[in-house]
Design a protein around this motif. Structure first.
Motif, PDB file in Angstrom:
ATOM      1  N   GLY A 255     -26.197 -11.122  27.277  1.00 20.80           N
ATOM      2  CA  GLY A 255     -25.368  -9.932  27.069  1.00 20.80           C
ATOM      3  C   GLY A 255     -24.042 -10.272  26.408  1.00 20.80           C
ATOM      4  O   GLY A 255     -23.546  -9.531  25.545  1.00 20.80           O
ATOM      5  N   LEU A 256     -23.463 -11.399  26.804  1.00 15.53           N
ATOM      6  CA  LEU A 256     -22.217 -11.844  26.177  1.00 15.53           C
ATOM      7  C   LEU A 256     -22.428 -12.164  24.700  1.00 15.53           C
ATOM      8  O   LEU A 256     -21.588 -11.846  23.848  1.00 15.53           O
ATOM      9  N   LEU A 257     -23.570 -12.768  24.392  1.00 19.25           N
ATOM     10  CA  LEU A 257     -23.883 -13.078  22.998  1.00 19.25           C
ATOM     11  C   LEU A 257     -24.033 -11.803  22.170  1.00 19.25           C
ATOM     12  O   LEU A 257     -23.517 -11.712  21.044  1.00 19.25           O
ATOM     13  N   MET A 258     -24.703 -10.789  22.720  1.00 16.35           N
ATOM     14  CA  MET A 258     -24.848  -9.523  22.005  1.00 16.35           C
ATOM     15  C   MET A 258     -23.491  -8.837  21.807  1.00 16.35           C
ATOM     16  O   MET A 258     -23.226  -8.233  20.756  1.00 16.35           O
ATOM     17  N   SER A 259     -22.623  -8.937  22.812  1.00 18.58           N
ATOM     18  CA  SER A 259     -21.280  -8.351  22.676  1.00 18.58           C
ATOM     19  C   SER A 259     -20.487  -9.056  21.581  1.00 18.58           C
ATOM     20  O   SER A 259     -19.774  -8.411  20.798  1.00 18.58           O
ATOM     21  N   GLU A 260     -20.616 -10.368  21.513  1.00 16.23           N
ATOM     22  CA  GLU A 260     -19.927 -11.120  20.463  1.00 16.23           C
ATOM     23  C   GLU A 260     -20.439 -10.733  19.081  1.00 16.23           C
ATOM     24  O   GLU A 260     -19.646 -10.578  18.139  1.00 16.23           O
ATOM     25  N   ILE A 261     -21.747 -10.560  18.965  1.00 18.54           N
ATOM     26  CA  ILE A 261     -22.314 -10.163  17.671  1.00 18.54           C
ATOM     27  C   ILE A 261     -21.804  -8.781  17.267  1.00 18.54           C
ATOM     28  O   ILE A 261     -21.432  -8.540  16.107  1.00 18.54           O
ATOM     29  N   GLY A 262     -21.764  -7.846  18.232  1.00 21.16           N
ATOM     30  CA  GLY A 262     -21.256  -6.508  17.929  1.00 21.16           C
ATOM     31  C   GLY A 262     -19.790  -6.519  17.532  1.00 21.16           C
ATOM     32  O   GLY A 262     -19.384  -5.849  16.572  1.00 21.16           O
ATOM     33  N   LEU A 263     -18.965  -7.281  18.263  1.00 16.04           N
ATOM     34  CA  LEU A 263     -17.542  -7.358  17.940  1.00 16.04           C
ATOM     35  C   LEU A 263     -17.317  -8.037  16.592  1.00 16.04           C
ATOM     36  O   LEU A 263     -16.458  -7.613  15.809  1.00 16.04           O
ATOM     37  N   PHE A 264     -18.099  -9.065  16.323  1.00 15.78           N
ATOM     38  CA  PHE A 264     -17.972  -9.758  15.039  1.00 15.78           C
ATOM     39  C   PHE A 264     -18.325  -8.823  13.881  1.00 15.78           C
ATOM     40  O   PHE A 264     -17.644  -8.798  12.852  1.00 15.78           O
ATOM     41  N   GLY A 265     -19.395  -8.039  14.071  1.00 13.65           N
ATOM     42  CA  GLY A 265     -19.765  -7.076  13.034  1.00 13.65           C
ATOM     43  C   GLY A 265     -18.706  -6.004  12.837  1.00 13.65           C
ATOM     44  O   GLY A 265     -18.439  -5.572  11.713  1.00 13.65           O
TER      45      GLY A 265
ATOM     46  N   ILE B 182     -12.536 -17.916  30.959  1.00 19.23           N
ATOM     47  CA  ILE B 182     -13.123 -18.525  32.157  1.00 19.23           C
ATOM     48  C   ILE B 182     -14.648 -18.474  32.086  1.00 19.23           C
ATOM     49  O   ILE B 182     -15.348 -19.433  32.452  1.00 19.23           O
ATOM     50  N   THR B 183     -15.179 -17.349  31.577  1.00 20.16           N
ATOM     51  CA  THR B 183     -16.635 -17.212  31.458  1.00 20.16           C
ATOM     52  C   THR B 183     -17.207 -18.248  30.502  1.00 20.16           C
ATOM     53  O   THR B 183     -18.283 -18.816  30.755  1.00 20.16           O
ATOM     54  N   PHE B 184     -16.495 -18.512  29.418  1.00 20.22           N
ATOM     55  CA  PHE B 184     -16.989 -19.496  28.451  1.00 20.22           C
ATOM     56  C   PHE B 184     -17.000 -20.909  29.036  1.00 20.22           C
ATOM     57  O   PHE B 184     -17.779 -21.757  28.594  1.00 20.22           O
ATOM     58  N   ILE B 185     -16.150 -21.157  30.012  1.00 22.50           N
ATOM     59  CA  ILE B 185     -16.211 -22.459  30.694  1.00 22.50           C
ATOM     60  C   ILE B 185     -17.541 -22.603  31.431  1.00 22.50           C
ATOM     61  O   ILE B 185     -18.212 -23.645  31.359  1.00 22.50           O
ATOM     62  N   PHE B 186     -17.959 -21.537  32.113  1.00 25.87           N
ATOM     63  CA  PHE B 186     -19.255 -21.565  32.804  1.00 25.87           C
ATOM     64  C   PHE B 186     -20.407 -21.637  31.801  1.00 25.87           C
ATOM     65  O   PHE B 186     -21.427 -22.295  32.058  1.00 25.87           O
ATOM     66  N   VAL B 187     -20.253 -20.972  30.655  1.00 24.14           N
ATOM     67  CA  VAL B 187     -21.289 -21.055  29.620  1.00 24.14           C
ATOM     68  C   VAL B 187     -21.401 -22.483  29.098  1.00 24.14           C
ATOM     69  O   VAL B 187     -22.505 -22.984  28.834  1.00 24.14           O
TER      70      VAL B 187
ATOM     71  N   THR C 172     -23.922 -18.869  21.951  1.00 24.61           N
ATOM     72  CA  THR C 172     -22.812 -18.111  22.540  1.00 24.61           C
ATOM     73  C   THR C 172     -21.492 -18.850  22.369  1.00 24.61           C
ATOM     74  O   THR C 172     -20.472 -18.253  21.979  1.00 24.61           O
ATOM     75  N   LEU C 173     -21.490 -20.146  22.638  1.00 26.46           N
ATOM     76  CA  LEU C 173     -20.261 -20.929  22.472  1.00 26.46           C
ATOM     77  C   LEU C 173     -19.841 -21.012  21.007  1.00 26.46           C
ATOM     78  O   LEU C 173     -18.660 -20.859  20.672  1.00 26.46           O
ATOM     79  N   PHE C 174     -20.804 -21.255  20.135  1.00 25.87           N
ATOM     80  CA  PHE C 174     -20.481 -21.389  18.712  1.00 25.87           C
ATOM     81  C   PHE C 174     -19.937 -20.079  18.144  1.00 25.87           C
ATOM     82  O   PHE C 174     -18.940 -20.068  17.409  1.00 25.87           O
TER      83      PHE C 174
ATOM     84  N   SER D 196     -18.458 -17.742  19.796  1.00 22.63           N
ATOM     85  CA  SER D 196     -17.130 -17.472  20.360  1.00 22.63           C
ATOM     86  C   SER D 196     -16.045 -18.197  19.564  1.00 22.63           C
ATOM     87  O   SER D 196     -14.970 -17.639  19.304  1.00 22.63           O
ATOM     88  N   LEU D 197     -16.328 -19.429  19.146  1.00 15.67           N
ATOM     89  CA  LEU D 197     -15.362 -20.164  18.323  1.00 15.67           C
ATOM     90  C   LEU D 197     -15.183 -19.505  16.956  1.00 15.67           C
ATOM     91  O   LEU D 197     -14.055 -19.347  16.469  1.00 15.67           O
ATOM     92  N   ILE D 198     -16.297 -19.114  16.338  1.00  7.99           N
ATOM     93  CA  ILE D 198     -16.224 -18.449  15.033  1.00  7.99           C
ATOM     94  C   ILE D 198     -15.481 -17.122  15.148  1.00  7.99           C
ATOM     95  O   ILE D 198     -14.633 -16.781  14.309  1.00  7.99           O
ATOM     96  N   LEU D 199     -15.777 -16.363  16.202  1.00 12.94           N
ATOM     97  CA  LEU D 199     -15.138 -15.063  16.388  1.00 12.94           C
ATOM     98  C   LEU D 199     -13.632 -15.209  16.586  1.00 12.94           C
ATOM     99  O   LEU D 199     -12.838 -14.446  16.017  1.00 12.94           O
ATOM    100  N   SER D 200     -13.236 -16.193  17.383  1.00 17.29           N
ATOM    101  CA  SER D 200     -11.808 -16.419  17.610  1.00 17.29           C
ATOM    102  C   SER D 200     -11.101 -16.808  16.316  1.00 17.29           C
ATOM    103  O   SER D 200     -10.008 -16.304  16.005  1.00 17.29           O
ATOM    104  N   ARG D 201     -11.738 -17.688  15.546  1.00 18.84           N
ATOM    105  CA  ARG D 201     -11.125 -18.136  14.290  1.00 18.84           C
ATOM    106  C   ARG D 201     -11.003 -16.993  13.290  1.00 18.84           C
ATOM    107  O   ARG D 201      -9.950 -16.802  12.662  1.00 18.84           O
ATOM    108  N   VAL D 202     -12.059 -16.203  13.140  1.00 17.97           N
ATOM    109  CA  VAL D 202     -12.037 -15.075  12.202  1.00 17.97           C
ATOM    110  C   VAL D 202     -11.020 -14.028  12.641  1.00 17.97           C
ATOM    111  O   VAL D 202     -10.306 -13.439  11.815  1.00 17.97           O
ATOM    112  N   PHE D 203     -10.915 -13.809  13.945  1.00 13.60           N
ATOM    113  CA  PHE D 203      -9.959 -12.829  14.463  1.00 13.60           C
ATOM    114  C   PHE D 203      -8.526 -13.205  14.086  1.00 13.60           C
ATOM    115  O   PHE D 203      -7.758 -12.371  13.581  1.00 13.60           O
TER     116      PHE D 203
END
Length: 210
Positions: A10-20, A53-58, A111-113, A115-122
């Motif tokens: 679900g987190l991965l799908m949310s990242e894809i939606g936010l990135f889009g 914190i969630t990404f630490i668990f991921v 998911t981790l990758f 998240s890094l791309i999304l943060s950088r693009v943001f």
């Protein structure tokens, strides 16, 4: 799929939606409002803190999935080294375990990758918006300065015209003074001649009377 891997999906799908949504073509004003909302809203800031914190668990799940896949690969290599007759159920179980390990590894890694791309693009888009705002402000100041320069040029032209008129008036005033002096000189000369004429006429009259 277990609960934590379902949450990871679900987190991965949310990242894809936010990135889009971030990279989707949209007007600059709308993108600016969206980026400022995501970067300045306190609720979004709390969500970002929870996601860190969630990404630490991921990341922990990614390491665990990697270890499982390595262990399953070693078990498969050891099983192939044995000369015993192959068991269909054992091979099926091994294939299923390997599939699940690879799925979990790819899921957590993606998911981790992302998240890094999304943060950088943001942050790149946020910097771009800030630079664009500074450019628009500077352009407005430059346009305003150009308007002031244009007004100054008009004032300079007007001053030059007034200076020309003043010089014309000064020249006319000098001509008037010259004419006035000439008139005064002529009047003085006329008065002098008139006085001499009166004196001469008076002297002639006196002689005639004698």
């Amino acid at each position: 799929m277990t609960l934590y891997y379902t949450m990871c999906f679900g987190l991965l799908m949310s990242e894809i939606g936010l990135f889009g949504a971030i990279i989707a073509p949209m007007p600059f004003a709308m993108r600016k409002r969206m980026m400022h909302f995501l970067s300045e809203n306190p609720i979004v800031a709390k969500i970002q803190y929870a996601l860190k914190i969630t990404f630490i668990f991921v990341a922990v799940l990614f390491i665990d999935a990697l270890q499982r896949m390595v262990r399953i690969a070693q078990e498969g290599a050891a099983a192939k080294a044995k000369v015993e007759m192959a068991d269909v159920r054992a091979e099926t179980t091994y294939a299923a375990r390997r599939f699940y390990a690879q799925r979990n590894l790819y899921l957590t890694g993606a998911t981790l990758f992302l998240s890094l791309i999304l943060s950088r693009v943001f942050y790149i888009l946020l910097d771009f918006i800030n630079v664009q705002e500074e450019y628009n402000t500077l352009q407005a100041k430059t346009a305003k300065g150009s308007g002031v320069v244009g007004e100054n040029e008009e004032l300079r032209k007007r001053v030059k015209e007034l200076e020309g008129q003043v010089k014309t008036y000064q020249a006319a005033d000098r001509d008037f003074e010259t004419l006035k002096k000439q008139a005064d000189q002529q009047a003085s000369e006329y008065n002098r001649l008139a006085d001499e004429h009166i004196k001469a006429t008076g002297a002639f009259s006196n002689k005639k009377a004698d």
